[in-house]
Design an enzyme around this catalytic site. Sequence first.
Site, PDB file in Angstrom:
ATOM      1  N   ASN A   1      -9.070   2.208   9.002  1.00 52.47           N
ATOM      2  CA  ASN A   1      -8.393   1.856  10.255  1.00 52.47           C
ATOM      3  C   ASN A   1      -9.055   2.565  11.431  1.00 52.47           C
ATOM      4  O   ASN A   1      -9.708   1.952  12.269  1.00 52.47           O
ATOM      5  CB  ASN A   1      -6.912   2.213  10.158  1.00 52.47           C
ATOM      6  CG  ASN A   1      -6.070   1.688  11.337  1.00 52.47           C
ATOM      7  OD1 ASN A   1      -4.930   1.303  11.168  1.00 52.47           O
ATOM      8  ND2 ASN A   1      -6.617   1.643  12.535  1.00 52.47           N
ATOM      9  N   THR A   2      -8.933   3.895  11.450  1.00 49.16           N
ATOM     10  CA  THR A   2      -9.381   4.660  12.614  1.00 49.16           C
ATOM     11  C   THR A   2     -10.875   4.501  12.899  1.00 49.16           C
ATOM     12  O   THR A   2     -11.275   4.460  14.072  1.00 49.16           O
ATOM     13  CB  THR A   2      -9.046   6.148  12.410  1.00 49.16           C
ATOM     14  OG1 THR A   2      -7.663   6.251  12.060  1.00 49.16           O
ATOM     15  CG2 THR A   2      -9.292   6.951  13.671  1.00 49.16           C
TER      16      THR A   2
ATOM     17  N   LYS B   1       0.883  -1.163   0.000  1.00 45.14           N
ATOM     18  CA  LYS B   1       0.000   0.000   0.000  1.00 45.14           C
ATOM     19  C   LYS B   1       0.916   1.207   0.000  1.00 45.14           C
ATOM     20  O   LYS B   1       1.574   1.499   0.999  1.00 45.14           O
ATOM     21  CB  LYS B   1      -0.915   0.007   1.224  1.00 45.14           C
ATOM     22  CG  LYS B   1      -1.734   1.295   1.282  1.00 45.14           C
ATOM     23  CD  LYS B   1      -2.531   1.469   2.564  1.00 45.14           C
ATOM     24  CE  LYS B   1      -2.863   2.949   2.711  1.00 45.14           C
ATOM     25  NZ  LYS B   1      -3.672   3.242   3.892  1.00 45.14           N
TER      26      LYS B   1
ATOM     27  N   GLY C   1      -7.944   9.444   9.050  1.00 47.84           N
ATOM     28  CA  GLY C   1      -8.311   9.555  10.456  1.00 47.84           C
ATOM     29  C   GLY C   1      -9.313  10.648  10.777  1.00 47.84           C
ATOM     30  O   GLY C   1      -9.641  10.867  11.941  1.00 47.84           O
TER      31      GLY C   1
ATOM     32  N   ALA D   1      -9.406   5.717   3.441  1.00 47.20           N
ATOM     33  CA  ALA D   1      -9.322   6.826   4.406  1.00 47.20           C
ATOM     34  C   ALA D   1     -10.530   7.750   4.375  1.00 47.20           C
ATOM     35  O   ALA D   1     -11.147   7.956   3.342  1.00 47.20           O
ATOM     36  CB  ALA D   1      -8.061   7.659   4.216  1.00 47.20           C
ATOM     37  N   GLY D   2     -10.836   8.265   5.559  1.00 41.56           N
ATOM     38  CA  GLY D   2     -11.878   9.278   5.695  1.00 41.56           C
ATOM     39  C   GLY D   2     -13.203   8.773   6.215  1.00 41.56           C
ATOM     40  O   GLY D   2     -14.059   9.561   6.621  1.00 41.56           O
TER      41      GLY D   2
END
Lengths: 87, 273
Positions: free
Chosen positions: B223-224, B114, B175, B201-202
């Site tokens: 992830n977050t 990645k 994040g 992301a986001g």
Amino acid sequence: MGYRSFQAKLHYLCAKMSHELVKIALNGEPFEVEGPLTVTELLARLDIDPRRIAVEHNLVVLKRAAFGHTTINAGDQVEIVNFVGGG
Amino acid sequence: MQPDIFVIADRTFSSRLIVGTGKYSSPAVMVRAHDASGADMITVAVRRVNISDRSSARGPREHSEPSSGAESLLDYIDTAKYFLLPNTAGCYTADEAVRTARLGREAGLSHWVKLEVIGDEKTLFPDNEALLDATRILVREGFVVLPYTTDDPVVCRKLQDAGAAAIMPLGAPIGSGLGIQNVNNLRIIRELARIPLIVDAGVGTASDAALAMELGADGVLMNTAIAGAQDPVAMAESMKLAVRAGRLAYLAGRIPRKLYASASSPIEGLVGR
């Protein structure tokens, strides 16, 4: 054997027996270790399991099979990395 | 309906949700969240081993407590079950990212990466110029490159042309949890993409993931949103369902949007008319 090569061999043997300290850059920090030594020996000295890390030696990423015959000398740059949490 | 398989490069995945390993309160929570997510690909970061923790290892071995550095993330990941995707997070130049990708390849079991080349600390937006350079280098070296990029259709097209195995535009900053910020750009990217499109992301909550999939994304990486939730395990399950729901809605084909009502019940046979 000429005197010069005899002297070189003597010096090499003395260094091997007395375990001279070699100064390297390990993960960006100055580091002293008895050597010269192989990557496998360095990992053992640091108690690092060689199966879970990767090593870059003077900007070249090493194959795991090369750990045993890659010698670390004074002034070398060594990076040892592993996996950590990330996204 | 045709079987809905998700293929990147030469690999087939059962889940369209890709999850991270960062920011979890404990490894145990991470393990349970991964399980609940149903994901079969997870991202990991490549970092220097902490040497100072290990300096004591040169002396007599202590058996009471292992040094913090002795614990490995891989102790908590069943690599028979999950495919590891090393990232180059935190790299700010193409050179750093390429070195990190090469190290990740040796530390892991695959030639997948990645690819992140960050251009700005505050937004963590990618440096697309350096990203393209790094993509070209790594593709030449035989890597399967999954680049994290801005939601810019032109950059996505260039990454595709450079040989990326997927394009991974952000929905919002890493994040941030803001959700999909530019729906129309993602639609355009969907039209031009001939390789898998993964929104990376986001995402903040389940509806964000569902929306990404409804727009036609082939997958979502997060992830977050999971690790930072009050109950990461429950959120992981909700993301699994959201990605699945959004995918089904996309395949089912939504109705067009109309300004005015259109009655669902028959207008004939009304009582009293």
